[in-house]
Design an enzyme around this catalytic site. Structure first.
Site, PDB file in Angstrom:
ATOM      1  N   LYS A   1      37.591 -65.962 -13.604  1.00 11.04           N
ATOM      2  CA  LYS A   1      36.480 -66.430 -12.775  1.00 11.04           C
ATOM      3  C   LYS A   1      36.431 -65.625 -11.474  1.00 11.04           C
ATOM      4  CE  LYS A   1      36.332 -70.867 -14.991  1.00 11.04           C
ATOM      5  NZ  LYS A   1      37.022 -72.133 -15.182  1.00 11.04           N
TER       6      LYS A   1
ATOM      7  N   GLN B   1      39.938 -76.801 -11.591  1.00 12.07           N
ATOM      8  CA  GLN B   1      40.354 -76.523 -12.968  1.00 12.07           C
ATOM      9  C   GLN B   1      41.035 -77.762 -13.559  1.00 12.07           C
ATOM     10  OE1 GLN B   1      39.734 -73.434 -14.573  1.00 12.07           O
ATOM     11  NE2 GLN B   1      40.398 -74.561 -16.380  1.00 12.07           N
TER      12      GLN B   1
ATOM     13  N   ASP C   1      30.134 -77.495 -11.755  1.00  7.28           N
ATOM     14  CA  ASP C   1      30.529 -77.858 -13.122  1.00  7.28           C
ATOM     15  C   ASP C   1      29.653 -78.992 -13.662  1.00  7.28           C
ATOM     16  OD1 ASP C   1      32.474 -76.355 -14.364  1.00  7.28           O
ATOM     17  OD2 ASP C   1      34.138 -77.335 -13.307  1.00  7.28           O
TER      18      ASP C   1
END
Ligand code: NDP
Length: 284
Positions: free
Chosen positions: A52, A96, A119
């Site tokens: 990322k 994460q 997200d």
């Protein structure tokens, strides 16, 4: 019979994002920023975070990397989220998952400012998705819809079957497909006669995390198959679909790797760019 090239589609999307960032930087003097937070030293998560960061830099985003030790307390993490929420250079925050068991994932996800929740996991954004008003669509499901659109797969009126009901893949793709007028069936580990249901699918999405689970006999001739699964078998990555035999029977199928995976990162970058654009339009 054809293989969907997720890498190629993702690369086109990322190219467009990089171009847009350059234009916005010329106009505003600012670039979008993405903060990634990793707690612990899970090797797979560390690889995701590294990828990322690499993608961020390549496309012109500012990347804020926060790697914390496994024994970080929930309070410390909440304080970090608060700091990131209040940093104007951070437009997107990604935590994460999974988090260590002593930290409540729900509490952490709810602490992220919904405007920076790239997200799409905050309850406010889930509510928006369910009611057809999504600001940020969860990245993997959004990537699947983009792939179907890129390959001109007609979703309207089709029978779509989703294997898996997780909050990050199964449930959100259910809503996105329904929004596009598919008739959607969602299956899970308690579903009876699974094979009969999958055989009715014009579009079959497998997101269960079981290597080669979907076999040729479970798939309708000419179907479109999207394989979300990422499973390590020996030193190879395989999907949830028994790829080669199924390939011979279907119209389109995503490979693993190189199908859905690259789209997930591209969608994360697109959501972060959107968060940035929302932020600068508020400031102008
Ligand atoms: P979860 O483990 O959270 O969920 C798995 C789902 O599959 C559950 O709903 C479970 O049912 C269902 N399931 C398990 N076994 C069966 C079975 N035998 N028959 C029918 N349903 C079953 O997984 P995720 O959704 O997080 O991930 C799924 C896969 O996708 C994983 O391999 C993951 O690595 C991959 N993934 C890939 C991404 C990408 O970018 N390509 C992104 C995210 C995930 P129940 O609810 O009843 O337990």
């Amino acid at each position: 019979m054809g293989i969907i090239d997720g890498k190629m589609v993702a690369s086109q999307i990322k190219g467009n994002i990089a171009d847009e960032i350059k234009i916005l930087e010329q106009k505003t003097g600012k670039i979008p920023g993405l903060a990634v937070v990793l707690v612990g030293d899970d090797p797979a998560s560390a690889v995701y975070i590294r990828n990322k960061n690499k993608t961020c830099k390549k496309l012109g985003f500012q990347s804020f990397e926060n790697i914390l030790p496994e024994n970080t307390s929930e309070l410390t993490l909440l304080n970090l989220i608060d700091t990131l929420n209040n940093n104007d250079r951070v437009n997107g925050i990604l935590v994460q998952l999974p988090l260590p068991s002593h930290i409540s994932s729900n509490k952490i996800l709810e602490a992220i400012d919904p405007k920076k929740d790239v997200d799409g996991f905050h309850l406010e954004n889930v509510g928006r998705l369910v009611t057809g008003n999504a600001t940020f669509k969860p990245c993997t499901p959004a990537g699947i819809i983009q792939l179907l659109d890129h390959y001109e797969v007609n979703i309207d009126g089709k029978n779509a079957v989703v294997l898996g009901r997780s909050n990050i893949v199964g449930k959100p793709i259910f809503f996105l497909l329904m929004e596009r007028n598919a008739t959607v069936t969602i299956c899970h580990s308690h579903t009876k006669n699974l094979s009969t249901i999958t055989q009715s699918a014009d579009i079959l999405i497998a997101a269960i995390g079981k290597p080669n689970f979907v076999t040729k006999d479970m798939v309708k001739n000419g179907a479109v198959v999207i394989d979300v699964g990422i499973n390590r078998v020996g030193d190879k990555l395989v999907g949830d679909v028994d790829f080669q035999p199924v390939l011979n029977k279907v119209n389109l199928i995503t490979p693993v790797p190189g199908g859905v995976g690259p789209m997930t990162i591209a969608m994360l970058m697109l959501n972060t760019l959107q968060a940035f654009k929302n932020f600068i339009s508020l400031k102008i």
